[in-house]
Motif scaffolding. Structure first.
Motif, short mmCIF file in Angstrom:
data_model
loop_
_atom_site.label_atom_id
_atom_site.label_comp_id
_atom_site.label_asym_id
_atom_site.label_seq_id
_atom_site.Cartn_x
_atom_site.Cartn_y
_atom_site.Cartn_z
N ARG A 294 23.65 -25.53 50.14
CA ARG A 294 22.88 -24.39 49.62
C ARG A 294 23.06 -23.16 50.50
O ARG A 294 23.17 -22.04 50.01
CB ARG A 294 21.40 -24.75 49.48
CG ARG A 294 21.09 -25.49 48.19
CD ARG A 294 19.60 -25.72 48.04
NE ARG A 294 19.15 -26.69 49.02
CZ ARG A 294 18.76 -27.93 48.71
NH1 ARG A 294 18.73 -28.32 47.46
NH2 ARG A 294 18.38 -28.77 49.66
N ALA A 295 23.07 -23.38 51.82
CA ALA A 295 23.23 -22.25 52.74
C ALA A 295 24.58 -21.58 52.52
O ALA A 295 24.69 -20.35 52.52
CB ALA A 295 23.08 -22.72 54.18
N ALA A 296 25.62 -22.39 52.31
CA ALA A 296 26.96 -21.83 52.09
C ALA A 296 27.00 -21.03 50.80
O ALA A 296 27.57 -19.93 50.75
CB ALA A 296 28.00 -22.95 52.06
N VAL A 297 26.36 -21.55 49.74
CA VAL A 297 26.34 -20.84 48.45
C VAL A 297 25.57 -19.53 48.58
O VAL A 297 25.98 -18.48 48.07
CB VAL A 297 25.72 -21.72 47.34
CG1 VAL A 297 25.47 -20.91 46.08
CG2 VAL A 297 26.65 -22.90 47.04
N SER A 298 24.46 -19.58 49.31
CA SER A 298 23.60 -18.38 49.38
C SER A 298 24.30 -17.24 50.11
O SER A 298 23.94 -16.07 49.93
CB SER A 298 22.26 -18.71 50.04
OG SER A 298 22.46 -18.92 51.42
N LYS A 299 25.32 -17.55 50.90
CA LYS A 299 26.09 -16.48 51.55
C LYS A 299 26.82 -15.62 50.52
O LYS A 299 27.19 -14.49 50.81
CB LYS A 299 27.11 -17.08 52.52
CG LYS A 299 26.48 -17.67 53.77
CD LYS A 299 27.46 -17.63 54.95
CE LYS A 299 26.80 -18.13 56.22
NZ LYS A 299 26.80 -19.62 56.27
N GLY A 300 27.03 -16.17 49.33
CA GLY A 300 27.72 -15.42 48.27
C GLY A 300 26.79 -14.54 47.45
O GLY A 300 27.22 -13.95 46.47
N LEU A 301 25.50 -14.47 47.82
CA LEU A 301 24.56 -13.65 47.05
C LEU A 301 24.79 -12.17 47.34
O LEU A 301 24.65 -11.73 48.47
CB LEU A 301 23.12 -14.00 47.44
CG LEU A 301 22.45 -15.18 46.76
CD1 LEU A 301 21.08 -15.43 47.40
CD2 LEU A 301 22.30 -14.94 45.26
N PRO A 302 25.11 -11.37 46.32
CA PRO A 302 25.23 -9.93 46.55
C PRO A 302 23.85 -9.27 46.52
O PRO A 302 22.86 -9.92 46.20
CB PRO A 302 26.06 -9.47 45.35
CG PRO A 302 25.70 -10.43 44.26
CD PRO A 302 25.36 -11.75 44.93
#
Ligand SMILES: [Zn+2]
Length: 486
Positions: A294-302
Protein backbone atom coordinates in the motif's frame (compact mmCIF):
# COMPACT_ATOMS: atom_id res chain seq x y z
CA UNK A 1 -50.79 23.12 0.50
CA UNK A 2 -49.01 20.14 -1.02
CA UNK A 3 -46.38 18.21 0.92
CA UNK A 4 -42.84 19.41 0.28
CA UNK A 5 -40.80 16.46 -0.95
CA UNK A 6 -37.11 15.81 -0.90
CA UNK A 7 -35.14 13.52 -3.18
CA UNK A 8 -32.57 10.96 -2.01
CA UNK A 9 -30.04 9.97 -4.66
CA UNK A 10 -27.09 7.60 -4.74
CA UNK A 11 -24.90 6.86 -7.75
CA UNK A 12 -23.18 3.69 -8.90
CA UNK A 13 -20.38 4.51 -11.27
CA UNK A 14 -18.63 1.92 -13.42
CA UNK A 15 -15.19 3.04 -14.53
CA UNK A 16 -13.10 0.98 -16.95
CA UNK A 17 -9.54 0.87 -15.68
CA UNK A 18 -6.94 2.15 -18.14
CA UNK A 19 -4.86 -1.02 -18.09
CA UNK A 20 -3.24 -2.22 -21.32
CA UNK A 21 -4.66 -5.71 -20.91
CA UNK A 22 -7.85 -7.28 -19.54
CA UNK A 23 -8.37 -8.17 -15.89
CA UNK A 24 -8.02 -11.98 -16.11
CA UNK A 25 -6.17 -12.54 -19.42
CA UNK A 26 -3.56 -10.91 -21.65
CA UNK A 27 -5.94 -9.59 -24.33
CA UNK A 28 -5.52 -5.89 -25.14
CA UNK A 29 -8.21 -3.39 -24.08
CA UNK A 30 -7.90 -0.97 -27.02
CA UNK A 31 -11.22 0.68 -27.85
CA UNK A 32 -12.74 0.61 -31.33
CA UNK A 33 -10.95 -2.46 -32.75
CA UNK A 34 -12.69 -4.88 -35.19
CA UNK A 35 -15.30 -7.02 -33.37
CA UNK A 36 -13.95 -10.10 -31.57
CA UNK A 37 -10.34 -9.27 -32.48
CA UNK A 38 -9.27 -9.02 -28.81
CA UNK A 39 -10.55 -12.31 -27.44
CA UNK A 40 -8.97 -15.48 -26.03
CA UNK A 41 -10.31 -18.67 -24.40
CA UNK A 42 -10.38 -16.97 -20.95
CA UNK A 43 -12.49 -13.93 -21.84
CA UNK A 44 -14.59 -15.97 -24.28
CA UNK A 45 -15.55 -18.28 -21.41
CA UNK A 46 -14.18 -21.52 -22.91
CA UNK A 47 -14.44 -24.53 -20.59
CA UNK A 48 -11.26 -25.15 -18.64
CA UNK A 49 -9.71 -21.73 -19.23
CA UNK A 50 -8.45 -20.24 -15.97
CA UNK A 51 -8.35 -16.55 -14.99
CA UNK A 52 -5.13 -14.89 -13.76
CA UNK A 53 -5.56 -11.55 -12.00
CA UNK A 54 -3.94 -8.46 -13.59
CA UNK A 55 -1.82 -6.80 -10.86
CA UNK A 56 -2.10 -3.40 -12.54
CA UNK A 57 -5.89 -3.48 -12.19
CA UNK A 58 -5.48 -4.10 -8.45
CA UNK A 59 -3.01 -1.21 -8.19
CA UNK A 60 -5.36 1.17 -10.02
CA UNK A 61 -8.36 0.18 -7.90
CA UNK A 62 -6.31 0.69 -4.74
CA UNK A 63 -5.02 4.05 -5.97
CA UNK A 64 -8.59 5.21 -6.62
CA UNK A 65 -9.57 3.98 -3.15
CA UNK A 66 -6.72 5.88 -1.51
CA UNK A 67 -7.45 9.09 -3.45
CA UNK A 68 -11.09 8.87 -2.33
CA UNK A 69 -10.20 8.32 1.31
CA UNK A 70 -11.32 4.69 1.51
CA UNK A 71 -9.74 1.73 3.29
CA UNK A 72 -7.88 -0.66 0.98
CA UNK A 73 -8.62 -4.11 2.39
CA UNK A 74 -5.92 -6.47 3.65
CA UNK A 75 -7.90 -9.25 2.03
CA UNK A 76 -10.52 -9.05 -0.69
CA UNK A 77 -12.26 -11.73 -2.69
CA UNK A 78 -13.80 -12.34 -6.10
CA UNK A 79 -17.30 -13.77 -6.42
CA UNK A 80 -19.30 -15.12 -9.32
CA UNK A 81 -22.45 -13.14 -10.09
CA UNK A 82 -24.60 -15.59 -11.99
CA UNK A 83 -27.00 -14.51 -14.70
CA UNK A 84 -27.65 -15.25 -18.33
CA UNK A 85 -27.19 -12.73 -21.10
CA UNK A 86 -25.67 -13.28 -24.55
CA UNK A 87 -22.85 -10.79 -23.89
CA UNK A 88 -21.67 -12.87 -20.91
CA UNK A 89 -20.24 -16.10 -22.30
CA UNK A 90 -19.36 -17.72 -18.95
CA UNK A 91 -22.89 -17.34 -17.61
CA UNK A 92 -21.46 -15.37 -14.68
CA UNK A 93 -19.58 -12.14 -14.14
CA UNK A 94 -16.55 -12.14 -11.85
CA UNK A 95 -17.21 -9.37 -9.32
CA UNK A 96 -16.80 -8.74 -5.60
CA UNK A 97 -19.69 -8.89 -3.15
CA UNK A 98 -18.87 -9.47 0.52
CA UNK A 99 -15.19 -8.50 0.47
CA UNK A 100 -14.59 -5.55 -1.86
CA UNK A 101 -11.11 -4.15 -2.35
CA UNK A 102 -12.07 -0.74 -0.91
CA UNK A 103 -14.54 0.19 1.83
CA UNK A 104 -15.74 3.66 2.77
CA UNK A 105 -14.29 6.92 1.54
CA UNK A 106 -15.83 10.16 0.36
CA UNK A 107 -15.92 12.70 -2.42
CA UNK A 108 -16.30 16.42 -1.71
CA UNK A 109 -18.53 18.30 -4.16
CA UNK A 110 -17.02 21.70 -4.98
CA UNK A 111 -20.17 23.75 -4.35
CA UNK A 112 -20.09 27.55 -4.55
CA UNK A 113 -20.88 27.87 -0.83
CA UNK A 114 -18.20 25.35 0.16
CA UNK A 115 -17.55 21.62 -0.21
CA UNK A 116 -20.33 19.09 0.48
CA UNK A 117 -19.10 15.67 1.51
CA UNK A 118 -20.68 12.66 -0.21
CA UNK A 119 -19.85 9.38 1.51
CA UNK A 120 -18.80 6.35 -0.47
CA UNK A 121 -19.88 2.88 0.57
CA UNK A 122 -17.42 0.78 -1.41
CA UNK A 123 -15.31 0.34 -4.51
CA UNK A 124 -15.09 -3.14 -5.97
CA UNK A 125 -13.29 -4.73 -8.89
CA UNK A 126 -15.09 -6.65 -11.61
CA UNK A 127 -14.92 -7.57 -15.26
CA UNK A 128 -16.91 -5.87 -17.99
CA UNK A 129 -19.30 -7.85 -20.19
CA UNK A 130 -19.23 -7.91 -24.00
CA UNK A 131 -21.39 -5.76 -26.20
CA UNK A 132 -24.47 -6.62 -28.24
CA UNK A 133 -25.01 -4.92 -31.57
CA UNK A 134 -28.60 -5.05 -32.78
CA UNK A 135 -29.26 -5.09 -36.53
CA UNK A 136 -32.37 -4.21 -38.48
CA UNK A 137 -33.38 -1.34 -36.16
CA UNK A 138 -31.76 1.23 -33.94
CA UNK A 139 -32.43 -0.74 -30.74
CA UNK A 140 -33.36 -4.20 -29.52
CA UNK A 141 -37.06 -3.71 -30.28
CA UNK A 142 -37.67 -4.51 -33.95
CA UNK A 143 -34.17 -5.86 -34.55
CA UNK A 144 -33.94 -8.76 -36.98
CA UNK A 145 -30.80 -10.18 -35.38
CA UNK A 146 -28.12 -9.32 -32.81
CA UNK A 147 -24.36 -9.71 -32.95
CA UNK A 148 -22.00 -10.27 -30.03
CA UNK A 149 -18.66 -8.45 -29.72
CA UNK A 150 -16.50 -9.81 -26.89
CA UNK A 151 -13.67 -7.25 -27.17
CA UNK A 152 -14.99 -5.54 -24.03
CA UNK A 153 -15.59 -8.82 -22.14
CA UNK A 154 -13.02 -8.98 -19.34
CA UNK A 155 -11.98 -5.32 -19.41
CA UNK A 156 -11.34 -4.35 -15.76
CA UNK A 157 -13.90 -2.13 -14.05
CA UNK A 158 -14.21 -0.54 -10.69
CA UNK A 159 -17.71 0.11 -9.42
CA UNK A 160 -17.85 3.07 -7.07
CA UNK A 161 -20.99 3.10 -4.92
CA UNK A 162 -21.97 6.29 -3.15
CA UNK A 163 -24.18 6.61 -0.08
CA UNK A 164 -27.58 8.19 -0.82
CA UNK A 165 -26.20 11.62 0.12
CA UNK A 166 -27.07 13.53 -3.05
CA UNK A 167 -30.07 15.83 -2.71
CA UNK A 168 -30.83 16.79 -6.29
CA UNK A 169 -29.98 16.24 -9.94
CA UNK A 170 -27.49 19.10 -9.98
CA UNK A 171 -25.49 17.55 -7.13
CA UNK A 172 -25.57 14.20 -8.92
CA UNK A 173 -24.12 15.78 -12.05
CA UNK A 174 -21.42 17.57 -10.04
CA UNK A 175 -20.56 14.32 -8.26
CA UNK A 176 -20.04 12.48 -11.54
CA UNK A 177 -17.99 15.37 -12.94
CA UNK A 178 -15.75 15.55 -9.88
CA UNK A 179 -15.37 11.77 -9.68
CA UNK A 180 -14.45 11.65 -13.38
CA UNK A 181 -11.88 14.37 -12.82
CA UNK A 182 -10.31 12.51 -9.86
CA UNK A 183 -10.06 9.28 -11.90
CA UNK A 184 -8.60 11.16 -14.89
CA UNK A 185 -6.09 12.91 -12.65
CA UNK A 186 -5.05 9.52 -11.23
CA UNK A 187 -4.70 8.16 -14.78
CA UNK A 188 -6.87 5.14 -13.98
CA UNK A 189 -9.75 5.97 -16.39
CA UNK A 190 -9.98 7.96 -19.61
CA UNK A 191 -13.25 9.68 -18.66
CA UNK A 192 -14.98 9.00 -21.99
CA UNK A 193 -18.66 8.72 -21.16
CA UNK A 194 -19.55 8.71 -24.85
CA UNK A 195 -17.44 5.56 -25.40
CA UNK A 196 -18.88 3.91 -22.31
CA UNK A 197 -15.61 3.75 -20.38
CA UNK A 198 -17.34 5.67 -17.58
CA UNK A 199 -20.97 4.73 -16.92
CA UNK A 200 -23.43 5.77 -14.30
CA UNK A 201 -26.60 4.34 -12.76
CA UNK A 202 -28.67 6.41 -10.34
CA UNK A 203 -30.82 5.21 -7.43
CA UNK A 204 -33.59 7.71 -6.82
CA UNK A 205 -36.31 7.89 -4.19
CA UNK A 206 -38.37 10.68 -2.64
CA UNK A 207 -39.75 11.21 0.86
CA UNK A 208 -41.55 13.97 2.75
CA UNK A 209 -39.00 16.69 3.48
CA UNK A 210 -37.36 16.39 6.89
CA UNK A 211 -38.22 12.71 7.42
CA UNK A 212 -35.63 9.98 7.74
CA UNK A 213 -37.18 6.78 6.35
CA UNK A 214 -36.17 6.10 2.76
CA UNK A 215 -38.85 5.78 0.10
CA UNK A 216 -38.94 2.95 -2.47
CA UNK A 217 -36.03 3.43 -4.79
CA UNK A 218 -35.87 3.20 -8.53
CA UNK A 219 -32.67 2.53 -10.42
CA UNK A 220 -32.10 4.46 -13.65
CA UNK A 221 -29.64 2.95 -16.11
CA UNK A 222 -27.90 4.14 -19.28
CA UNK A 223 -26.96 7.63 -18.20
CA UNK A 224 -24.14 8.20 -20.64
CA UNK A 225 -23.77 11.98 -20.45
CA UNK A 226 -23.83 14.64 -17.72
CA UNK A 227 -26.85 16.20 -19.38
CA UNK A 228 -28.84 12.95 -19.51
CA UNK A 229 -27.92 12.17 -15.90
CA UNK A 230 -29.30 15.48 -14.72
CA UNK A 231 -32.43 15.41 -16.91
CA UNK A 232 -33.24 11.77 -16.09
CA UNK A 233 -33.01 12.35 -12.33
CA UNK A 234 -35.09 15.55 -12.52
CA UNK A 235 -37.75 13.75 -14.53
CA UNK A 236 -37.74 10.69 -12.26
CA UNK A 237 -38.13 12.79 -9.10
CA UNK A 238 -41.16 14.53 -10.60
CA UNK A 239 -42.64 11.20 -11.76
CA UNK A 240 -42.36 9.72 -8.27
CA UNK A 241 -43.88 12.80 -6.63
CA UNK A 242 -46.81 12.73 -9.08
CA UNK A 243 -47.45 9.06 -8.33
CA UNK A 244 -47.29 9.45 -4.57
CA UNK A 245 -49.59 12.48 -4.65
CA UNK A 246 -52.04 10.52 -6.81
CA UNK A 247 -52.02 7.72 -4.22
CA UNK A 248 -50.17 5.27 -6.49
CA UNK A 249 -47.32 3.10 -5.22
CA UNK A 250 -43.69 3.40 -6.34
CA UNK A 251 -42.55 0.08 -7.77
CA UNK A 252 -38.99 -1.00 -7.03
CA UNK A 253 -37.65 -1.42 -10.55
CA UNK A 254 -34.98 -0.58 -13.06
CA UNK A 255 -35.87 2.15 -15.53
CA UNK A 256 -34.19 3.47 -18.63
CA UNK A 257 -33.83 7.10 -19.61
CA UNK A 258 -35.30 7.78 -23.03
CA UNK A 259 -34.05 11.04 -24.37
CA UNK A 260 -36.62 11.29 -27.19
CA UNK A 261 -39.52 10.83 -24.75
CA UNK A 262 -37.93 13.01 -22.06
CA UNK A 263 -38.80 10.45 -19.41
CA UNK A 264 -37.71 7.19 -17.83
CA UNK A 265 -39.46 3.98 -18.89
CA UNK A 266 -39.74 0.69 -17.01
CA UNK A 267 -37.13 -1.92 -18.01
CA UNK A 268 -37.52 -4.72 -15.48
CA UNK A 269 -38.38 -5.28 -11.85
CA UNK A 270 -35.37 -4.73 -9.66
CA UNK A 271 -33.40 -7.82 -8.79
CA UNK A 272 -31.73 -8.37 -5.41
CA UNK A 273 -28.28 -9.77 -4.68
CA UNK A 274 -29.94 -13.11 -3.80
CA UNK A 275 -31.19 -13.43 -7.38
CA UNK A 276 -27.62 -13.68 -8.61
CA UNK A 277 -26.60 -16.61 -6.43
CA UNK A 278 -23.25 -15.06 -5.67
CA UNK A 279 -20.53 -17.38 -4.41
CA UNK A 280 -16.73 -17.05 -4.08
CA UNK A 281 -14.94 -17.82 -7.37
CA UNK A 282 -13.00 -21.05 -6.76
CA UNK A 283 -10.58 -20.25 -9.62
CA UNK A 284 -9.18 -17.10 -7.99
CA UNK A 285 -7.27 -16.83 -4.72
CA UNK A 286 -8.04 -13.99 -2.29
CA UNK A 287 -6.23 -10.72 -2.96
CA UNK A 288 -3.93 -10.17 0.02
CA UNK A 289 -2.31 -6.74 0.34
CA UNK A 290 0.10 -5.55 3.00
CA UNK A 291 1.28 -2.20 4.30
CA UNK A 292 4.48 -2.20 2.24
CA UNK A 293 2.48 -2.71 -0.96
CA UNK A 294 0.00 0.00 0.00
CA UNK A 295 2.83 2.39 0.84
CA UNK A 296 4.42 1.77 -2.58
CA UNK A 297 1.09 2.39 -4.36
CA UNK A 298 0.39 5.55 -2.39
CA UNK A 299 3.65 7.05 -3.69
CA UNK A 300 1.89 7.22 -7.07
CA UNK A 301 -0.84 9.55 -5.75
CA UNK A 302 -0.76 12.88 -7.60
CA UNK A 303 -2.07 16.13 -6.18
CA UNK A 304 -5.86 15.91 -6.41
CA UNK A 305 -8.12 18.44 -8.17
CA UNK A 306 -9.46 19.94 -4.93
CA UNK A 307 -5.93 20.61 -3.67
CA UNK A 308 -4.90 22.07 -7.03
CA UNK A 309 -7.84 24.46 -7.02
CA UNK A 310 -7.06 25.49 -3.47
CA UNK A 311 -3.43 26.13 -4.35
CA UNK A 312 -4.46 28.12 -7.42
CA UNK A 313 -6.77 30.34 -5.38
CA UNK A 314 -4.09 30.78 -2.70
CA UNK A 315 -1.71 31.93 -5.45
CA UNK A 316 -4.17 34.64 -6.47
CA UNK A 317 -6.29 32.98 -9.16
CA UNK A 318 -10.04 33.45 -9.26
CA UNK A 319 -12.20 30.45 -8.39
CA UNK A 320 -13.22 29.98 -12.00
CA UNK A 321 -9.61 30.20 -13.25
CA UNK A 322 -8.56 27.59 -10.70
CA UNK A 323 -11.49 25.34 -11.69
CA UNK A 324 -10.69 25.64 -15.39
CA UNK A 325 -7.04 24.71 -14.90
CA UNK A 326 -7.54 21.88 -12.39
CA UNK A 327 -10.44 20.61 -14.50
CA UNK A 328 -8.05 19.46 -17.23
CA UNK A 329 -5.19 17.26 -15.97
CA UNK A 330 -3.16 17.82 -19.17
CA UNK A 331 -3.51 21.58 -18.87
CA UNK A 332 -2.50 21.44 -15.23
CA UNK A 333 0.54 19.39 -16.18
CA UNK A 334 1.55 22.08 -18.68
CA UNK A 335 1.00 24.75 -16.03
CA UNK A 336 3.20 22.87 -13.56
CA UNK A 337 5.90 22.48 -16.21
CA UNK A 338 5.89 26.24 -16.89
CA UNK A 339 6.05 26.89 -13.14
CA UNK A 340 8.94 24.43 -12.99
CA UNK A 341 10.88 26.82 -15.22
CA UNK A 342 10.61 29.48 -12.55
CA UNK A 343 7.43 31.37 -13.51
CA UNK A 344 5.15 32.24 -10.58
CA UNK A 345 1.96 30.16 -10.72
CA UNK A 346 -0.29 33.18 -11.03
CA UNK A 347 1.55 34.58 -14.07
CA UNK A 348 1.83 31.19 -15.73
CA UNK A 349 -1.88 30.55 -15.20
CA UNK A 350 -3.02 33.95 -16.44
CA UNK A 351 -0.95 33.81 -19.63
CA UNK A 352 -1.92 30.22 -20.26
CA UNK A 353 -5.64 30.95 -19.92
CA UNK A 354 -5.43 34.36 -21.55
CA UNK A 355 -3.31 33.53 -24.61
CA UNK A 356 -1.97 29.99 -24.53
CA UNK A 357 -5.27 28.10 -24.70
CA UNK A 358 -6.46 30.09 -27.71
CA UNK A 359 -3.26 29.25 -29.60
CA UNK A 360 -3.63 25.56 -28.79
CA UNK A 361 -7.28 25.53 -29.83
CA UNK A 362 -6.46 27.25 -33.15
CA UNK A 363 -3.69 24.74 -33.81
CA UNK A 364 -5.90 21.81 -32.76
CA UNK A 365 -3.39 20.69 -30.13
CA UNK A 366 -3.94 19.62 -26.57
CA UNK A 367 -1.75 20.74 -23.70
CA UNK A 368 0.12 17.43 -23.60
CA UNK A 369 1.40 18.04 -27.16
CA UNK A 370 3.33 21.20 -26.24
CA UNK A 371 4.90 20.14 -22.94
CA UNK A 372 8.38 20.49 -24.42
CA UNK A 373 7.58 24.12 -25.35
CA UNK A 374 6.83 25.03 -21.74
CA UNK A 375 10.37 26.42 -21.23
CA UNK A 376 9.99 28.86 -24.14
CA UNK A 377 6.58 29.91 -22.88
CA UNK A 378 8.07 30.52 -19.43
CA UNK A 379 10.86 32.66 -20.92
CA UNK A 380 8.34 34.67 -22.93
CA UNK A 381 6.48 35.47 -19.72
CA UNK A 382 9.76 36.35 -18.06
CA UNK A 383 10.57 38.83 -20.86
CA UNK A 384 7.34 40.68 -20.13
CA UNK A 385 8.02 40.60 -16.39
CA UNK A 386 11.51 42.00 -17.01
CA UNK A 387 10.07 44.66 -19.34
CA UNK A 388 12.12 43.43 -22.31
CA UNK A 389 8.83 42.86 -24.09
CA UNK A 390 5.64 44.90 -24.09
CA UNK A 391 2.43 43.10 -23.19
CA UNK A 392 0.96 43.44 -26.70
CA UNK A 393 4.18 41.96 -28.12
CA UNK A 394 3.62 38.82 -26.03
CA UNK A 395 0.44 38.22 -28.02
CA UNK A 396 2.35 38.61 -31.27
CA UNK A 397 4.95 36.00 -30.32
CA UNK A 398 3.10 33.45 -28.21
CA UNK A 399 1.84 31.32 -31.07
CA UNK A 400 5.31 30.86 -32.58
CA UNK A 401 6.80 30.04 -29.20
CA UNK A 402 4.10 27.70 -27.85
CA UNK A 403 2.98 26.00 -31.06
CA UNK A 404 6.11 26.11 -33.23
CA UNK A 405 8.81 26.07 -30.55
CA UNK A 406 10.49 29.37 -31.54
CA UNK A 407 13.11 30.91 -29.22
CA UNK A 408 11.42 33.93 -27.62
CA UNK A 409 14.52 36.14 -27.30
CA UNK A 410 15.66 35.63 -30.89
CA UNK A 411 12.13 36.11 -32.17
CA UNK A 412 11.66 39.36 -30.22
CA UNK A 413 14.89 40.78 -31.73
CA UNK A 414 14.01 39.58 -35.21
CA UNK A 415 10.58 41.22 -35.11
CA UNK A 416 11.97 44.44 -33.63
CA UNK A 417 9.94 44.03 -30.46
CA UNK A 418 12.85 43.80 -28.04
CA UNK A 419 12.87 46.63 -25.54
CA UNK A 420 16.24 47.87 -24.31
CA UNK A 421 16.34 48.77 -20.65
CA UNK A 422 14.64 52.14 -20.36
CA UNK A 423 17.34 54.79 -20.78
CA UNK A 424 14.89 57.60 -20.23
CA UNK A 425 13.69 57.60 -23.84
CA UNK A 426 10.14 56.65 -22.81
CA UNK A 427 10.05 59.57 -20.41
CA UNK A 428 11.33 61.83 -23.17
CA UNK A 429 8.59 60.70 -25.55
CA UNK A 430 5.94 61.11 -22.84
CA UNK A 431 7.16 64.65 -22.41
CA UNK A 432 7.09 65.36 -26.17
CA UNK A 433 3.64 63.86 -26.71
CA UNK A 434 1.98 65.54 -23.74
CA UNK A 435 3.45 68.94 -24.64
CA UNK A 436 1.92 68.53 -28.11
CA UNK A 437 -1.55 68.05 -26.58
CA UNK A 438 -2.11 71.12 -24.39
CA UNK A 439 -5.91 71.04 -24.70
CA UNK A 440 -6.23 67.49 -23.39
CA UNK A 441 -3.69 68.16 -20.64
CA UNK A 442 -5.71 71.20 -19.62
CA UNK A 443 -8.85 69.06 -19.54
CA UNK A 444 -7.14 66.56 -17.23
CA UNK A 445 -5.98 69.36 -14.94
CA UNK A 446 -9.54 70.72 -14.78
CA UNK A 447 -10.68 67.36 -13.40
CA UNK A 448 -11.71 65.46 -16.55
CA UNK A 449 -9.55 62.46 -15.65
CA UNK A 450 -11.12 60.17 -18.28
CA UNK A 451 -8.86 61.88 -20.81
CA UNK A 452 -5.92 59.96 -19.31
CA UNK A 453 -6.70 56.90 -21.45
CA UNK A 454 -6.43 59.00 -24.60
CA UNK A 455 -3.09 60.47 -23.49
CA UNK A 456 -1.60 57.07 -22.65
CA UNK A 457 -2.81 55.81 -26.04
CA UNK A 458 -1.09 58.66 -27.85
CA UNK A 459 2.20 57.94 -26.09
CA UNK A 460 1.95 54.19 -26.92
CA UNK A 461 1.35 55.13 -30.53
CA UNK A 462 4.43 57.33 -30.54
CA UNK A 463 6.43 54.43 -29.09
CA UNK A 464 5.40 52.31 -32.10
CA UNK A 465 4.49 49.13 -30.25
CA UNK A 466 7.54 49.14 -28.03
CA UNK A 467 5.68 50.68 -25.12
CA UNK A 468 3.65 48.95 -22.49
CA UNK A 469 0.60 50.47 -20.74
CA UNK A 470 1.97 49.12 -17.47
CA UNK A 471 5.10 51.27 -17.74
CA UNK A 472 3.78 54.17 -19.81
CA UNK A 473 0.75 54.76 -17.58
CA UNK A 474 2.76 55.68 -14.48
CA UNK A 475 5.10 57.91 -16.55
CA UNK A 476 2.07 59.81 -17.89
CA UNK A 477 0.63 60.11 -14.39
CA UNK A 478 3.90 61.44 -13.03
CA UNK A 479 4.12 64.00 -15.84
CA UNK A 480 0.53 65.18 -15.30
CA UNK A 481 0.86 65.37 -11.54
CA UNK A 482 4.09 67.39 -11.67
CA UNK A 483 3.22 71.08 -11.26
CA UNK A 484 4.54 73.07 -14.18
CA UNK A 485 5.94 76.55 -14.22
CA UNK A 486 3.81 77.67 -17.15
ZN1 LIG B 1 -8.79 -12.72 -23.32
Amino acid sequence: MSTPWEAVIGLEVHAELATRTKIFCGCPTTFGQPPNSQVCPVCAGMPGALPVLNAEAVRMAALAGMALGGIVADRSRFDRKNYFYPDLPKGYQISQLAMPIVSGGHLDLPLEEGPKRIRLIRIHLEEDAGKLVHRGSSGLAGATHSLVDLNRAGVPLIEIVSAPDLANAEEARLYLQELRLVLLTLGVNDGRLEEGSLRCDANVSVRPAGTLALGTRVEIKNLNSFKFLQKAIESEIQRQIRRIEAGEPIVQETRLWQEDKGTTVSMRSKEDAADYRYFPDPDLPDVVLDDAWRAAVSKGLPELPAARRERGVAAGLSRSEAHQLAGDPALWHLLETVVGHGTPLRDAARWLLGEGLGCLADAGLDAEAVLDRAGGFARLIELVRAKRLATPSFRKLVRDVLVHGAEPEALAHERGLWLEPDDGSSARIVDEVLRSLPDQVAQWRSGKHQVRGFLVGQVLRALKGKGDPATVGPLVDRWLETPTAD
